[in-house]
Write an enzyme that holds these catalytic residues in place. Structure first.
Site, PDB file in Angstrom:
ATOM      1  N   MET A 171       0.835  -1.196   0.000  1.00 25.13           N
ATOM      2  CA  MET A 171       0.000   0.000   0.000  1.00 25.13           C
ATOM      3  C   MET A 171       0.871   1.249   0.000  1.00 25.13           C
ATOM      4  O   MET A 171       1.738   1.401   0.867  1.00 25.13           O
ATOM      5  CB  MET A 171      -0.912   0.002   1.228  1.00 25.13           C
ATOM      6  CG  MET A 171      -2.143  -0.858   1.037  1.00 25.13           C
ATOM      7  SD  MET A 171      -3.324  -0.653   2.384  1.00 25.13           S
ATOM      8  CE  MET A 171      -2.466  -1.512   3.698  1.00 25.13           C
ATOM      9  N   ALA A 172       0.589   2.098  -0.976  1.00 21.68           N
ATOM     10  CA  ALA A 172       1.345   3.338  -1.103  1.00 21.68           C
ATOM     11  C   ALA A 172       1.268   4.143   0.194  1.00 21.68           C
ATOM     12  O   ALA A 172       0.197   4.301   0.771  1.00 21.68           O
ATOM     13  CB  ALA A 172       0.785   4.153  -2.260  1.00 21.68           C
ATOM     14  N   GLN A 227       5.982  -4.004  -6.052  1.00 27.71           N
ATOM     15  CA  GLN A 227       4.901  -3.788  -7.025  1.00 27.71           C
ATOM     16  C   GLN A 227       5.307  -2.658  -7.978  1.00 27.71           C
ATOM     17  O   GLN A 227       5.709  -1.586  -7.554  1.00 27.71           O
ATOM     18  CB  GLN A 227       3.597  -3.416  -6.331  1.00 27.71           C
ATOM     19  CG  GLN A 227       2.458  -3.376  -7.334  1.00 27.71           C
ATOM     20  CD  GLN A 227       1.143  -2.949  -6.721  1.00 27.71           C
ATOM     21  OE1 GLN A 227       1.039  -1.876  -6.150  1.00 27.71           O
ATOM     22  NE2 GLN A 227       0.132  -3.790  -6.858  1.00 27.71           N
ATOM     23  N   CYS A 230      -5.342   0.551  -9.780  1.00 28.34           N
ATOM     24  CA  CYS A 230      -5.478   1.894  -9.233  1.00 28.34           C
ATOM     25  C   CYS A 230      -6.684   2.619  -9.850  1.00 28.34           C
ATOM     26  O   CYS A 230      -6.814   2.686 -11.066  1.00 28.34           O
ATOM     27  CB  CYS A 230      -4.194   2.678  -9.487  1.00 28.34           C
ATOM     28  SG  CYS A 230      -4.235   4.283  -8.691  1.00 28.34           S
ATOM     29  N   LYS A 234      -2.089  -7.634 -10.143  1.00 27.03           N
ATOM     30  CA  LYS A 234      -3.227  -7.319  -9.279  1.00 27.03           C
ATOM     31  C   LYS A 234      -4.159  -6.426 -10.065  1.00 27.03           C
ATOM     32  O   LYS A 234      -3.721  -5.491 -10.738  1.00 27.03           O
ATOM     33  CB  LYS A 234      -2.739  -6.608  -8.016  1.00 27.03           C
ATOM     34  CG  LYS A 234      -3.858  -6.177  -7.084  1.00 27.03           C
ATOM     35  CD  LYS A 234      -3.323  -5.965  -5.665  1.00 27.03           C
ATOM     36  CE  LYS A 234      -4.390  -5.455  -4.723  1.00 27.03           C
ATOM     37  NZ  LYS A 234      -4.618  -4.005  -4.866  1.00 27.03           N
ATOM     38  N   ASN A 252      -8.961 -10.449  -2.835  1.00 27.32           N
ATOM     39  CA  ASN A 252      -8.720  -9.193  -2.101  1.00 27.32           C
ATOM     40  C   ASN A 252     -10.008  -8.392  -1.968  1.00 27.32           C
ATOM     41  O   ASN A 252     -10.810  -8.323  -2.891  1.00 27.32           O
ATOM     42  CB  ASN A 252      -7.650  -8.377  -2.856  1.00 27.32           C
ATOM     43  CG  ASN A 252      -7.446  -6.977  -2.306  1.00 27.32           C
ATOM     44  OD1 ASN A 252      -7.528  -5.999  -3.042  1.00 27.32           O
ATOM     45  ND2 ASN A 252      -7.189  -6.860  -1.022  1.00 27.32           N
ATOM     46  N   GLY A 253     -10.149  -7.811  -0.790  1.00 27.73           N
ATOM     47  CA  GLY A 253     -11.288  -6.934  -0.531  1.00 27.73           C
ATOM     48  C   GLY A 253     -11.997  -7.305   0.747  1.00 27.73           C
ATOM     49  O   GLY A 253     -12.505  -8.418   0.893  1.00 27.73           O
ATOM     50  N   GLY A 313      -5.421  -5.524   2.569  1.00 34.58           N
ATOM     51  CA  GLY A 313      -5.247  -4.091   2.330  1.00 34.58           C
ATOM     52  C   GLY A 313      -5.473  -3.318   3.608  1.00 34.58           C
ATOM     53  O   GLY A 313      -4.703  -3.420   4.579  1.00 34.58           O
ATOM     54  N   ARG A 314      -6.579  -2.585   3.662  1.00 34.32           N
ATOM     55  CA  ARG A 314      -6.825  -1.657   4.770  1.00 34.32           C
ATOM     56  C   ARG A 314      -6.905  -2.331   6.129  1.00 34.32           C
ATOM     57  O   ARG A 314      -6.705  -1.688   7.163  1.00 34.32           O
ATOM     58  CB  ARG A 314      -8.121  -0.878   4.491  1.00 34.32           C
ATOM     59  CG  ARG A 314      -8.020   0.046   3.304  1.00 34.32           C
ATOM     60  CD  ARG A 314      -9.389   0.484   2.824  1.00 34.32           C
ATOM     61  NE  ARG A 314     -10.171  -0.657   2.321  1.00 34.32           N
ATOM     62  CZ  ARG A 314     -11.449  -0.591   1.973  1.00 34.32           C
ATOM     63  NH1 ARG A 314     -12.082   0.540   2.086  1.00 34.32           N
ATOM     64  NH2 ARG A 314     -12.066  -1.679   1.520  1.00 34.32           N
TER      65      ARG A 314
END
Ligand code: FMN
Length: 367
Positions: free
Chosen positions: A1-2, A59, A90, A132, A193-194, A217-218
């Protein structure tokens, strides 16, 4: 994650996974192919790895096969990278407007060319390339099934699917049925993912979709111990996946984790930058805990490790983990976009032969 998964945070997460006898692949923040190839200083500075990272995973963002191929070669030859992931997920307008990120898989031929360029460059080094992506641009312009087939044909080792479209951005719930459909559609491993907020969600996703693994992710924002929980849920309890996890941390344990995070950031970046970088994590760590507004604010403005130590000492170590926070979204959510910004005429053909989307050397917004 950026903006999150720098070397310090990856190390912290790795420590958590290993504490439970597990491991995970922790991917470096996304870097741009063009930035790397052109020797952009910021891009190169992001390619820092912790000594404990035995598998270097990066990535890449890219829209031009030539840049992606060259960047992959540089990662393998100069940085000892053992895994390259390509970002086609993105949803940010400034990225999709140029045909990048989640917009790119619409151009099937171009997608194939990019994937092949990366695989060709990585193969002499025995480095697997993964991709991804999202479900598509919107429900009328889905791309993931074609993307899976194209990835497989290009020699991609696995595909990760975020079960949202670009127009959804981070809103609503992820469509895990799409993950199941992709699993049915391709022979390469699929990573789902999600909406993995807790280890039990990951177990449920794998069971429900048949995915070969999950991408977090989050859910890990302010929760590095999620990887300890994941290791426990997937590896523990003999051969059955129990979804059971070690006890929830009290505030004292969370404070120790915060301190470790800040220490690692300062080791990697120096104290001033490290403390500044740490500030954005404070509210995620403390979400739902009984902590006063002044203390929260002071922590989010911390400038030195000594000051951080004093402030953390003001937290109640015995405060129990706020169970009401479990299973809830963390970080970005927002609402769906009205439209996805795309280059003029982008949807008119799905081929994109010879079409090279303009690549930005300084794209850092992520997925
Ligand atoms: C702050 C932030 C930065 C992100 N950066 C990236 C990125 O660089 N590359 C990527 O593939 N996804 C990125 N994502 C997307 C996540 O990897 C993930 O696909 C998405 O959040 C959905 O998973 P979740 O519901 O578990 O959060 C980012 C998400 C957030 C919130």
């Amino acid at each position: 994650m950026a903006g999150i998964t720098n070397a310090a945070y990856r190390r912290l997460c790795l420590e958590q996974a290993r504490a439970q006898g597990g491991d995970s692949l922790f991917v470096c923040e996304m870097i741009t192919s063009r930035g790397l190839v052109e020797g952009d200083a910021t891009t190169r500075q992001m390619l820092v790895f912790d000594e404990q990272e035995s598998v270097r995973s990066v990535q890449l963002y890219g829209t031009d096969p030539a840049y992606v191929g060259k960047a992959t070669e540089i990662l393998c030859a100069e940085y000892g990278v053992a895994h390259v992931d390509l970002n086609f997920g993105c949803p940010v307008p400034k990225v999709t407007r140029k045909g990048g990120g989640a917009a790119l898989p619409w151009k099937r031929t171009l997608l194939g060319e990019i994937l092949e360029a990366a695989v060709t460059a990585a193969t002499p080094y025995d480095v697997p390339v993964t991709m991804k992506t999202r479900k598509g641009i919107d429900e009328d312009h889905l791309t993931y099934l074609d993307a899976g087939r194209i990835a497989e044909e290009a020699g991609v080792a696995a595909i990760a699917l975020h079960g949202r479209t670009a127009i959804q951005s981070y809103s609503g719930t992820a469509d895990w049925d799409a993950i199941s459909r992709l699993v049915e559609h391709v022979d390469i491993p699929v990573l789902g993912n999600g909406d993995i907020w807790e280890a039990a969600d990951a177990v449920r996703m794998v069971e429900q979709t048949g995915a070969d693994g999950v991408v977090v992710g989050r859910g890990c924002l302010g929760r590095p111990w999620l990887f300890r929980d994941l290791a426990a849920a997937f590896l523990g309890e003999a051969s059955t996946r129990s979804g059971r996890v070690p006890g929830l941390p009290r505030l004292g344990e969370v404070a120790a984790m915060m301190r470790r995070h800040a220490d690692l950031l300062c080791q990697h970046m120096g104290e001033e930058r490290g403390c500044k970088e740490f500030r954005k994590h404070v509210s995620w760590y403390l979400k739902g805990f009984p902590v006063g507004g002044d203390l929260r604010r002071d922590l989010a403005l911390v400038t030195t490790l000594a000051e951080l130590g004093d402030l953390l000492a003001g937290l109640d170590p015995a405060a129990e983990f706020p169970v009401s926070e479990l299973g809830h979204p963390r970080g970005r959510q927002g609402s769906p976009r009205k439209r996805v910004a795309l280059p003029e005429g982008w949807l008119e053909d799905v081929d994109g032969t010879g079409c090279v989307a303009r690549e930005d050397a300084s794209e850092t917004t992520g997925g």
